[in-house]
Design a protein around this motif. Structure first.
Motif, short mmCIF file in Angstrom:
data_model
loop_
_atom_site.label_atom_id
_atom_site.label_comp_id
_atom_site.label_asym_id
_atom_site.label_seq_id
_atom_site.Cartn_x
_atom_site.Cartn_y
_atom_site.Cartn_z
N THR A 214 0.84 -1.18 0.00
CA THR A 214 0.00 0.00 0.00
C THR A 214 0.88 1.24 0.00
OG1 THR A 214 -1.78 -1.14 1.16
CG2 THR A 214 -1.82 1.25 1.20
N ILE A 215 0.62 2.12 -0.96
CA ILE A 215 1.40 3.35 -1.07
C ILE A 215 0.46 4.54 -0.95
CG2 ILE A 215 3.09 2.20 -2.55
CD1 ILE A 215 1.86 3.65 -4.95
N ALA A 216 1.01 5.72 -0.93
CA ALA A 216 0.20 6.94 -0.87
C ALA A 216 0.10 7.56 -2.26
CB ALA A 216 0.81 7.94 0.11
N ASN A 217 -1.06 8.10 -2.57
CA ASN A 217 -1.23 8.96 -3.75
C ASN A 217 -0.97 8.26 -5.08
OD1 ASN A 217 -1.60 11.15 -1.88
ND2 ASN A 217 0.64 11.27 -1.70
N ALA A 218 -1.39 7.00 -5.19
CA ALA A 218 -1.16 6.25 -6.44
C ALA A 218 -1.85 6.90 -7.63
CB ALA A 218 -1.63 4.82 -6.28
N THR A 219 -2.99 7.57 -7.37
CA THR A 219 -3.78 8.14 -8.47
C THR A 219 -3.55 9.63 -8.67
OG1 THR A 219 -5.69 8.56 -7.05
CG2 THR A 219 -5.58 6.41 -8.13
N THR A 220 -2.74 10.25 -7.80
CA THR A 220 -2.50 11.70 -7.91
C THR A 220 -1.04 12.05 -8.13
OG1 THR A 220 -2.35 11.89 -5.50
CG2 THR A 220 -4.52 12.28 -6.52
N GLU A 221 -0.14 11.08 -7.93
CA GLU A 221 1.28 11.31 -8.13
C GLU A 221 1.90 10.17 -8.92
OE1 GLU A 221 3.27 11.94 -4.45
OE2 GLU A 221 2.04 13.66 -3.86
N PHE A 222 3.01 10.46 -9.60
CA PHE A 222 3.75 9.43 -10.32
C PHE A 222 4.60 8.62 -9.34
CE2 PHE A 222 2.71 12.16 -13.88
CZ PHE A 222 2.55 11.27 -14.93
N HIS A 223 4.65 7.32 -9.57
CA HIS A 223 5.52 6.42 -8.83
C HIS A 223 6.25 5.53 -9.84
CE1 HIS A 223 3.81 7.28 -4.79
NE2 HIS A 223 2.72 7.54 -5.49
N VAL A 224 7.38 4.95 -9.41
CA VAL A 224 8.15 4.07 -10.29
C VAL A 224 7.90 2.62 -9.88
CG1 VAL A 224 10.43 3.42 -11.15
CG2 VAL A 224 9.90 5.83 -10.67
N TYR A 225 7.35 1.85 -10.81
CA TYR A 225 7.04 0.44 -10.60
C TYR A 225 8.11 -0.37 -11.33
CZ TYR A 225 2.72 2.66 -9.23
OH TYR A 225 1.80 3.47 -8.61
N SER A 226 8.79 -1.25 -10.58
CA SER A 226 9.98 -1.90 -11.12
C SER A 226 9.96 -3.41 -10.96
CB SER A 226 11.24 -1.35 -10.43
OG SER A 226 11.35 0.04 -10.58
N LEU A 227 10.72 -4.04 -11.86
CA LEU A 227 10.91 -5.49 -11.84
C LEU A 227 12.38 -5.77 -12.03
CD1 LEU A 227 9.43 -8.41 -12.20
CD2 LEU A 227 9.97 -8.04 -14.61
N GLU A 228 12.95 -6.65 -11.20
CA GLU A 228 14.27 -7.21 -11.45
C GLU A 228 14.09 -8.69 -11.71
OE1 GLU A 228 17.06 -6.43 -8.37
OE2 GLU A 228 17.46 -4.38 -9.04
N TRP A 229 14.67 -9.17 -12.82
CA TRP A 229 14.37 -10.52 -13.30
C TRP A 229 15.66 -11.19 -13.75
CZ3 TRP A 229 11.75 -11.09 -18.73
CH2 TRP A 229 11.54 -12.46 -19.03
N SER A 230 15.98 -12.31 -13.13
CA SER A 230 17.13 -13.11 -13.54
C SER A 230 16.72 -14.58 -13.56
CB SER A 230 18.31 -12.90 -12.58
OG SER A 230 18.09 -13.58 -11.36
N SER A 231 17.66 -15.45 -13.88
CA SER A 231 17.36 -16.88 -13.93
C SER A 231 17.15 -17.47 -12.54
CB SER A 231 18.50 -17.63 -14.64
OG SER A 231 19.71 -17.47 -13.93
N THR A 232 17.52 -16.70 -11.50
CA THR A 232 17.41 -17.23 -10.14
C THR A 232 16.40 -16.50 -9.27
OG1 THR A 232 19.27 -15.82 -9.43
CG2 THR A 232 19.79 -18.07 -10.14
N ILE A 233 16.06 -15.25 -9.62
CA ILE A 233 15.16 -14.50 -8.75
C ILE A 233 14.37 -13.47 -9.54
CG2 ILE A 233 16.77 -12.65 -8.11
CD1 ILE A 233 15.74 -13.21 -5.14
N ILE A 234 13.14 -13.19 -9.09
CA ILE A 234 12.29 -12.14 -9.65
C ILE A 234 11.83 -11.27 -8.49
CG2 ILE A 234 10.21 -11.60 -10.97
CD1 ILE A 234 10.42 -14.39 -12.23
N LYS A 235 12.10 -9.96 -8.57
CA LYS A 235 11.75 -9.05 -7.48
C LYS A 235 10.87 -7.92 -8.01
CE LYS A 235 15.99 -9.63 -4.71
NZ LYS A 235 17.15 -8.90 -4.12
N PHE A 236 9.91 -7.51 -7.18
CA PHE A 236 9.01 -6.41 -7.50
C PHE A 236 9.28 -5.24 -6.55
CE2 PHE A 236 7.04 -10.23 -9.02
CZ PHE A 236 6.32 -9.88 -10.14
N TYR A 237 9.23 -4.02 -7.09
CA TYR A 237 9.51 -2.81 -6.32
C TYR A 237 8.48 -1.73 -6.62
CZ TYR A 237 14.38 -4.63 -6.13
OH TYR A 237 15.50 -5.40 -5.97
#
Length: 292
Positions: A214-237
């Motif tokens: 849960t974040i603040a202001n998802a619909t009123t401010e820009f945020h950076v949605y990220s993915l790190e993806w390798s053969s061993t791990i997948i991370k969401f930010y």
């Protein structure tokens, strides 16, 4: 570059990130691919016949990200046709959504350096709403790396924006066998709750592997949605703060090329009840960056 040695050793076995390297000299190289600064444990065994000795060492490696593909959405008008195509139609491909996806500038346009996907309440080809769904299918795919997408999400109960990826082999390996990576999903009925989810056999639909933040202001401010993806791990930010990590392996379909899909749905199995007073809402994307 590594150099390992032990008195009277005739061969060496090295273990890095689950990979085994055999060497007679103890001199070898290894390439780390996970971007950023990460610790790694190096395990080494030295052999002379049936005799051996083992040790380990932790090293810290920084891997510099290299920009491999991007869209800054700086050219006004339709999205860059060399990067994006459209998926047209109604129903949401089995999700019981209420919108009809079009390629009209009313529903998708680049303005003031921002991609805008606009959901509108209107009668169109038998549907009560219109929107857009754009994709890099047949234009750009990626396998591993980091993805950063800066976006501002639409407001309104029933909106369901998604920034996601689908396995490029979906035509021969039907979903969910092709794999799906949802970098960001949001539903207006659960304001500010960001979903990051992986869909694959045995873990599709509501049973996907993922988490929320849960974040603040998802619909009123820009945020950076990220993915790190390798053969061993997948991370969401979100805003470079991790909120879900998945151990990738050869047993799941996340080791082949995927393409992007950006869309804003209305209602459906996940979007839920649409506010009867809804008129329009816009998903805005400032940029998408892909690093290798």
């Amino acid at each position: 570059n590594f150099s390992v040695s032990a008195d009277n050793a005739t061969s060496y076995k090295i273990l890095i990130e689950g990979n085994t390297i055999n060497s007679t000299t103890g001199i070898f190289s290894y390439t780390f691919t996970q971007m950023g600064t990460n610790p790694y444990t190096i395990y080494v065994s030295a052999y002379n016949g049936s005799k051996f000795i083992s040790t380990s060492k932790v090293i810290t490696v920084y891997v510099t990200p290299t920009l491999a593909w991007a869209d800054e959405f700086n050219v006004a008008g339709a999205p860059d046709s060399s990067k994006w195509g459209y998926e047209i139609g109604a129903g949401g491909w089995g999700n019981n959504e209420q919108q009809y996806y079009t390629s009209r500038p009313e529903n998708v346009i680049v303005e003031n350096g921002v991609l805008k996907i606009k959901a509108i309440k209107e009668l169109y080809n038998g549907s009560n709403y219109t929107s857009a769904r754009i994709t890099t299918k047949s234009k750009f795919t990626l396998q591993y790396g980091r993805v950063d997408i800066r976006a501002k999400l639409p407001a309104g109960a029933g909106t369901w924006p998604a920034l996601w990826m689908l396995g490029a082999n979906y035509e021969t390996s039907a979903w969910p066998a092709c794999g799906e990576i949802d970098i960001m999903e949001h539903v207006g009925n659960n304001l500010n709750k960001i979903y990051g989810t992986l869909h694959h056999p045995g873990h599709s639909g509501a049973n996907g592997d993922g988490s929320t933040v849960t974040i603040a202001n998802a619909t009123t401010e820009f945020h950076v949605y990220s993915l790190e993806w390798s053969s061993t791990i997948i991370k969401f930010y979100v805003d470079n703060v991790p909120f879900y990590s998945f151990n990738n392996s050869s047993g799941v379909p996340f080791n082949h090329p995927f393409f992007f899909i950006f869309n804003c749905a209305m209602g459906g199995n996940f979007g839920g009840t649409i506010d009867p007073n809804f008129t329009s809402a816009t998903l805005e994307v400032d940029y998408v960056h892909v690093y290798h």
